[in-house]
Design a protein around this motif. Sequence first.
Motif, PDB file in Angstrom:
ATOM      1  N   ASN A 184       0.851  -1.196   0.000  1.00 28.51           N
ATOM      2  CA  ASN A 184       0.000   0.000   0.000  1.00 28.51           C
ATOM      3  C   ASN A 184       0.885   1.244   0.000  1.00 28.51           C
ATOM      4  OD1 ASN A 184      -2.056   1.823   0.294  1.00 28.51           O
ATOM      5  ND2 ASN A 184      -3.118   0.640   1.839  1.00 28.51           N
ATOM      6  N   GLN A 209      -3.114   7.675  -5.950  1.00 30.71           N
ATOM      7  CA  GLN A 209      -3.356   7.077  -4.637  1.00 30.71           C
ATOM      8  C   GLN A 209      -3.971   5.690  -4.828  1.00 30.71           C
ATOM      9  OE1 GLN A 209      -6.696   6.601  -3.302  1.00 30.71           O
ATOM     10  NE2 GLN A 209      -7.870   7.819  -4.773  1.00 30.71           N
ATOM     11  N   ASP A 210      -3.643   4.795  -3.889  1.00 29.62           N
ATOM     12  CA  ASP A 210      -4.115   3.419  -4.002  1.00 29.62           C
ATOM     13  C   ASP A 210      -5.023   3.043  -2.850  1.00 29.62           C
ATOM     14  OD1 ASP A 210      -1.030   1.750  -2.854  1.00 29.62           O
ATOM     15  OD2 ASP A 210      -2.312   3.269  -1.929  1.00 29.62           O
ATOM     16  N   ASN A 212      -8.330   3.983  -2.763  1.00 33.73           N
ATOM     17  CA  ASN A 212      -9.698   4.067  -3.255  1.00 33.73           C
ATOM     18  C   ASN A 212     -10.443   5.270  -2.664  1.00 33.73           C
ATOM     19  OD1 ASN A 212     -11.655   3.048  -5.031  1.00 33.73           O
ATOM     20  ND2 ASN A 212     -12.728   2.010  -3.377  1.00 33.73           N
ATOM     21  N   GLU A 239      -7.977   6.873  -9.101  1.00 29.74           N
ATOM     22  CA  GLU A 239      -6.613   6.821  -8.590  1.00 29.74           C
ATOM     23  C   GLU A 239      -5.768   8.054  -8.911  1.00 29.74           C
ATOM     24  OE1 GLU A 239      -8.506   3.056  -8.904  1.00 29.74           O
ATOM     25  OE2 GLU A 239      -7.993   4.437 -10.542  1.00 29.74           O
TER      26      GLU A 239
END
Lengths: 112, 112
Positions: free
Chosen positions: A1, A25-26, A28, A72
Amino acid sequence: NAGVTQTPKFQVLKTGQSMTLQCAQDMNHEYMSWYRQDPGMGLRLIHYSVGAGITDQGEVPNGYNVSRSTTEDFPLRLLSAAPSQTSVYFCASSRDREYEQYFGPGTRLTVT
Amino acid sequence: EDQVTQSPEALRLQEGESSSLNCSYTVSGLRGLFWYRQDPGKGPEFLFTLYSAGEEKEKERLKATLTKKESFLHITAPKPEDSATYLCAVQASTSGTYKYIFGTGTRLKVLA
């Protein structure tokens, strides 16, 4: 992450050049935003997005464009760089506008 | 005019010397007050969110409190690793328009 990532970390531009600062960004997160940080002025909001396809202006939007084609990614475009845009730029994300924001490591931009 | 003011601008403490940082605000429609920590060359890191007067949050040596006009970040028995800039941000909403206003921060230096 990885959280919020930004590229590049440093950039030098000449007046009039254009460029794109990347942000991803991961987590969500629906809400994403761009800030600039200048000495003695605190973080100021440039543009923000409450979800894919939706963007809006913040406090200091002039000279900058954004788009949000995916959840994302939220790139920031400088149309024609000016020395006044010399600053440190931070991208942030949040699950919603009313929650805490998670910031990227920043891009230090110098315009000569 | 909506405003967030942090004091002092800078603070030097000896290790173990407790103190408080202040964040005073004048906004309409407060939705939440946020504290962040920022290390040199890095993005802000979230610490606390406070939503209503009387609320308190704690984390290790830090404790944040909120009144109707200000928030305090109390640092108990600080260590050198607590040295950083502490940022306060206020989120406000009026007539469906959201604002996210940062203070200019307090630079904390804890000496061993």
